[in-house]
Scaffold this active site. Structure first.
Site, short mmCIF file in Angstrom:
data_model
loop_
_atom_site.label_atom_id
_atom_site.label_comp_id
_atom_site.label_asym_id
_atom_site.label_seq_id
_atom_site.Cartn_x
_atom_site.Cartn_y
_atom_site.Cartn_z
N ASN A 100 -16.03 9.09 -22.48
CA ASN A 100 -16.37 7.83 -21.82
C ASN A 100 -16.35 8.14 -20.32
O ASN A 100 -15.29 8.20 -19.72
CB ASN A 100 -15.34 6.75 -22.17
CG ASN A 100 -15.70 5.42 -21.48
OD1 ASN A 100 -16.54 5.39 -20.57
ND2 ASN A 100 -15.05 4.35 -21.90
N ARG B 252 -6.99 -3.77 -16.12
CA ARG B 252 -8.32 -3.79 -15.49
C ARG B 252 -9.25 -4.76 -16.22
O ARG B 252 -9.55 -4.55 -17.41
CB ARG B 252 -8.91 -2.38 -15.57
CG ARG B 252 -10.31 -2.27 -15.09
CD ARG B 252 -10.95 -0.94 -15.48
NE ARG B 252 -12.29 -0.88 -14.95
CZ ARG B 252 -13.18 0.03 -15.30
NH1 ARG B 252 -12.87 0.95 -16.19
NH2 ARG B 252 -14.37 0.02 -14.78
N HIS C 69 -18.50 3.87 -24.95
CA HIS C 69 -18.11 2.84 -23.97
C HIS C 69 -17.41 1.70 -24.69
O HIS C 69 -17.84 1.29 -25.77
CB HIS C 69 -19.33 2.29 -23.24
CG HIS C 69 -20.03 3.36 -22.48
ND1 HIS C 69 -19.58 3.81 -21.27
CD2 HIS C 69 -21.10 4.12 -22.80
CE1 HIS C 69 -20.35 4.80 -20.87
NE2 HIS C 69 -21.29 5.01 -21.78
N TYR D 36 -12.33 -5.46 -20.95
CA TYR D 36 -11.81 -4.23 -21.57
C TYR D 36 -10.59 -4.45 -22.47
O TYR D 36 -10.10 -3.50 -23.07
CB TYR D 36 -11.48 -3.20 -20.48
CG TYR D 36 -12.69 -2.81 -19.65
CD1 TYR D 36 -13.77 -2.14 -20.23
CD2 TYR D 36 -12.77 -3.12 -18.28
CE1 TYR D 36 -14.89 -1.79 -19.48
CE2 TYR D 36 -13.88 -2.77 -17.52
CZ TYR D 36 -14.94 -2.11 -18.13
OH TYR D 36 -16.05 -1.75 -17.40
N ALA E 263 -18.06 4.74 -14.83
CA ALA E 263 -19.25 4.47 -14.00
C ALA E 263 -20.09 5.72 -13.75
O ALA E 263 -21.28 5.64 -13.46
CB ALA E 263 -18.83 3.85 -12.67
N GLU F 114 -21.08 9.98 -26.53
CA GLU F 114 -20.73 9.11 -25.40
C GLU F 114 -20.24 7.77 -25.96
O GLU F 114 -20.90 7.18 -26.82
CB GLU F 114 -21.97 8.90 -24.53
CG GLU F 114 -21.72 8.03 -23.32
CD GLU F 114 -23.02 7.80 -22.53
OE1 GLU F 114 -23.71 8.77 -22.19
OE2 GLU F 114 -23.32 6.63 -22.27
N ARG G 186 -24.37 -6.38 -19.77
CA ARG G 186 -23.73 -6.39 -18.44
C ARG G 186 -24.75 -6.15 -17.33
O ARG G 186 -25.94 -6.34 -17.54
CB ARG G 186 -22.59 -5.35 -18.44
CG ARG G 186 -21.54 -5.62 -19.53
CD ARG G 186 -20.34 -4.72 -19.41
NE ARG G 186 -19.64 -4.91 -18.13
CZ ARG G 186 -18.78 -4.05 -17.63
NH1 ARG G 186 -18.48 -2.94 -18.31
NH2 ARG G 186 -18.19 -4.28 -16.48
N PRO H 138 -13.33 7.78 -14.62
CA PRO H 138 -12.72 6.94 -13.59
C PRO H 138 -12.34 5.54 -14.05
O PRO H 138 -13.11 4.87 -14.75
CB PRO H 138 -13.82 6.85 -12.52
CG PRO H 138 -14.66 8.04 -12.74
CD PRO H 138 -14.60 8.37 -14.20
N ASN H 139 -11.18 5.14 -13.62
CA ASN H 139 -10.63 3.79 -13.79
C ASN H 139 -10.18 3.47 -15.21
O ASN H 139 -9.62 2.41 -15.46
CB ASN H 139 -11.62 2.72 -13.29
CG ASN H 139 -11.90 2.88 -11.82
OD1 ASN H 139 -10.96 2.94 -11.03
ND2 ASN H 139 -13.15 3.00 -11.44
C1 DQA Z 1 -17.34 1.69 -19.31
C2 DQA Z 1 -18.60 1.00 -18.77
C3 DQA Z 1 -18.94 1.48 -17.37
O1 DQA Z 1 -20.12 0.82 -16.88
C4 DQA Z 1 -17.80 1.18 -16.43
O2 DQA Z 1 -18.08 1.66 -15.13
C5 DQA Z 1 -16.49 1.70 -16.94
C6 DQA Z 1 -16.18 1.50 -18.35
C7 DQA Z 1 -16.92 1.16 -20.69
O3 DQA Z 1 -16.13 1.82 -21.35
O4 DQA Z 1 -17.34 0.06 -21.09
O5 DQA Z 1 -15.69 2.22 -16.18
O6 DQA Z 1 -17.60 3.08 -19.44
#
Ligand code: DQA
Length: 145
Positions: free
Chosen positions: A74, A18, A100, A23, A77, A98, A107, A10-11
């Protein structure tokens, strides 16, 4: 040629605009383009997926893992609470890393726990694009025949 799935949750489709202070300003498409270039150099085939929906990510894991030699995910959230994605990864028997973009440990408290990392080969966080590149490099070495 080994086939790697890269799944973004997501996102992550909003990369570029964003929270750029966290990011960066590179879009997902631009980042995927750089990962494709790297994959060619190190002899891997990559398939990219992005979804904002937990169930769709589970469907992708179940369906696409049948043809995959490694997975880079990735989960956004969902990392912090999706037992369903954790169970899907545990069920499929394909080595998963995994990744990120941001350093989760610098954070919010809620980001400092991953329910998914325990069923992964490992977790890379805080290196932006390079986290995905490191995971690809690992698979390239491990899957060498
Ligand atoms: C993320 C970190 C997560 O906490 C966040 O909700 C994201 C991006 C990262 O790539 O740093 O959507 O996965």
């Amino acid at each position: 040629m080994a086939r790697i799935l890269i799944i973004n949750g997501p996102n992550l489709n909003l990369l570029g605009t964003r929270e750029p202070e966290i990011y960066g300003t590179e879009t997902l498409e631009e980042m995927n383009g750089r990962l494709s270039d790297l994959a060619k150099e190190i002899n891997l085939q990559i398939d990219f997926f992005q979804s904002n929906h937990e169930g769709e990510i589970i469907d992708i894991l179940q369906r696409e893992s049948k043809k995959a030699d490694g997975i880079i995910i990735n989960p956004g959230a969902l990392t912090h609470y999706s037992y369903a994605i954790r169970d899907a990864i545990a069920a499929i028997n394909v080595e998963t890393i995994e990744v990120h973009l941001s350093n989760l440990f610098a954070r919010d408290d809620f980001r400092q726990k991953s329910v998914i990392a325990p069923v992964c080969r490992g977790q890379v966080c805080g290196f932006g694009f390079y986290g995905y590149a490191m995971a690809l490099s690992y698979f390239s070495d491990m899957l060498e025949d």
